[in-house]
Design a protein around this motif. Structure first.
Motif, short mmCIF file in Angstrom:
data_model
loop_
_atom_site.label_atom_id
_atom_site.label_comp_id
_atom_site.label_asym_id
_atom_site.label_seq_id
_atom_site.Cartn_x
_atom_site.Cartn_y
_atom_site.Cartn_z
N LYS A 38 0.65 -1.20 -0.09
CA LYS A 38 0.04 -0.36 0.21
C LYS A 38 1.12 1.01 0.14
O LYS A 38 1.58 1.51 0.78
CB LYS A 38 -1.01 -0.04 0.98
N LEU A 98 0.75 4.85 0.57
CA LEU A 98 0.01 6.41 1.61
C LEU A 98 0.90 7.35 0.30
O LEU A 98 1.98 8.07 0.50
CB LEU A 98 0.04 6.08 2.50
N ILE A 151 3.54 -2.59 -4.99
CA ILE A 151 2.38 -2.22 -4.58
C ILE A 151 0.81 -2.36 -5.42
O ILE A 151 1.30 -2.18 -6.66
CB ILE A 151 2.09 -0.56 -4.53
N ASN A 152 -0.46 -2.32 -4.70
CA ASN A 152 -1.47 -2.85 -5.83
C ASN A 152 -2.43 -2.07 -5.47
O ASN A 152 -3.23 -2.06 -5.39
CB ASN A 152 -1.94 -4.26 -4.60
N LEU A 153 -2.37 -0.95 -4.13
CA LEU A 153 -3.35 0.20 -3.51
C LEU A 153 -2.64 1.16 -3.38
O LEU A 153 -1.61 0.95 -2.52
CB LEU A 153 -4.28 -0.55 -2.74
N ASP A 170 -2.78 5.15 -1.63
CA ASP A 170 -4.76 5.69 -0.78
C ASP A 170 -3.80 7.05 -0.70
O ASP A 170 -2.59 7.53 0.08
CB ASP A 170 -4.09 4.79 0.95
N LYS A 179 -3.61 0.24 -10.88
CA LYS A 179 -3.24 0.15 -9.65
C LYS A 179 -5.68 0.54 -9.48
O LYS A 179 -5.59 1.46 -9.10
CB LYS A 179 -2.26 1.27 -8.72
N TYR A 226 -6.96 4.73 -3.62
CA TYR A 226 -8.80 5.58 -2.69
C TYR A 226 -7.93 6.52 -1.98
O TYR A 226 -7.35 7.19 -1.65
CB TYR A 226 -8.64 4.17 -1.18
N LYS A 253 -13.09 4.18 -2.66
CA LYS A 253 -12.51 4.28 -3.77
C LYS A 253 -12.58 4.72 -4.73
O LYS A 253 -14.10 4.92 -5.66
CB LYS A 253 -12.86 2.11 -4.18
N THR A 285 6.07 3.09 2.16
CA THR A 285 5.21 2.31 1.43
C THR A 285 4.81 1.19 3.07
O THR A 285 5.90 1.33 3.76
CB THR A 285 5.40 1.52 0.65
N ASN A 324 2.58 -2.86 4.25
CA ASN A 324 1.36 -3.78 3.91
C ASN A 324 0.46 -3.78 4.95
O ASN A 324 0.66 -3.18 5.73
CB ASN A 324 3.03 -5.28 4.84
N LEU A 325 -0.20 -4.29 4.33
CA LEU A 325 -1.86 -4.21 5.11
C LEU A 325 -2.10 -5.93 5.53
O LEU A 325 -1.27 -6.52 5.42
CB LEU A 325 -2.90 -4.60 3.80
#
Length: 207
Positions: free
Chosen positions: A3, A5, A35-37, A39, A61, A64, A131, A204, A206-207
């Motif tokens: 993730k 940020l 990363i896949n997301l 924010d 990607k 959100y 999203k 970055t 990790n979720l």
């Protein structure tokens, strides 16, 4: 799943990153990142969010934002209610698309006549949990160069009919949360001064 940020920099001097000013470089960085997301903080402003939205879309990607358009209904509901809401959205969306298909086809014919090169446009909307979604709309022209039926379509919301496709896909919803436009979400976040988690520049986790 990684993730990224993205938030307002602190007062300390931040390192210069060329990718933050060049969309092609940013897309390349995102494509080669694990990363896949992403924010992002809405306080960065609409222009910055649009820049990241387009780059994330091209890099495949998810993006959100933390906004006032949070889904309070679905956050508090159990998985069964979430599934039930999705079924209603899908069935109602398909039913309306079928029922309104003569009007949709007629509008497509008229728009194509006055605008051979452009039939649809897309705008960024805030979906469930912040999203960002590309919402489909009929092309009606610009304020200075609108097609003959453009103002009439906007007046009655007919330019929004293609968003039924987004609802069928599960990207937008008839109920449960507001599908606000990106600039509305940014302005709302600034108005209510919604508390946001403070991060230092870009990092970055990790979720």
């Amino acid at each position: 799943m990684g993730k990224l940020l993205v938030t307002l920099p602190r007062k300390s001097k931040q390192p210069y990153l060329p990718a933050l000013e060049n969309e092609e470089l940013l897309v390349n960085c995102l494509q080669h990142s694990p990363i896949n997301l992403v924010d992002i903080d809405p306080r960065l402003g609409t222009t910055c969010l649009l820049f990241w939205a387009e780059a994330c879309h091209k890099a495949n990607k998810q993006l959100y934002i933390r906004s006032a358009f949070s889904n309070r209904f679905l956050k508090k509901s159990n998985p069964f209610l979430r599934f039930f809401a999705r079924i209603i959205d899908f069935c109602l969306g398909c039913g309306l698309l079928l029922w309104l298909s003569p009007i949709i086809l007629a509008l497509m014919f008229v728009i194509r006549r006055y605008s051979p090169e452009m039939l649809f446009i897309s705008e960024w909307y805030v979906g469930e949990r912040g999203k960002l979604i590309r919402g489909l709309k009929f092309y009606t022209g610009s304020e200075a160069n609108m097609i003959p039926i453009g103002s009439w379509m906007r007046k009655y919301g007919l330019d929004n009919l293609p968003k039924l496709v987004n609802i069928i896909r599960g990207e937008l919803s008839f109920f449960g949360y507001n599908n606000g436009q990106l600039d509305e979400a940014v302005q709302s976040s600034l108005n209510i001064q919604q508390p946001l988690v403070s991060y230092s520049g870009l990092n970055t986790s990790n979720l």
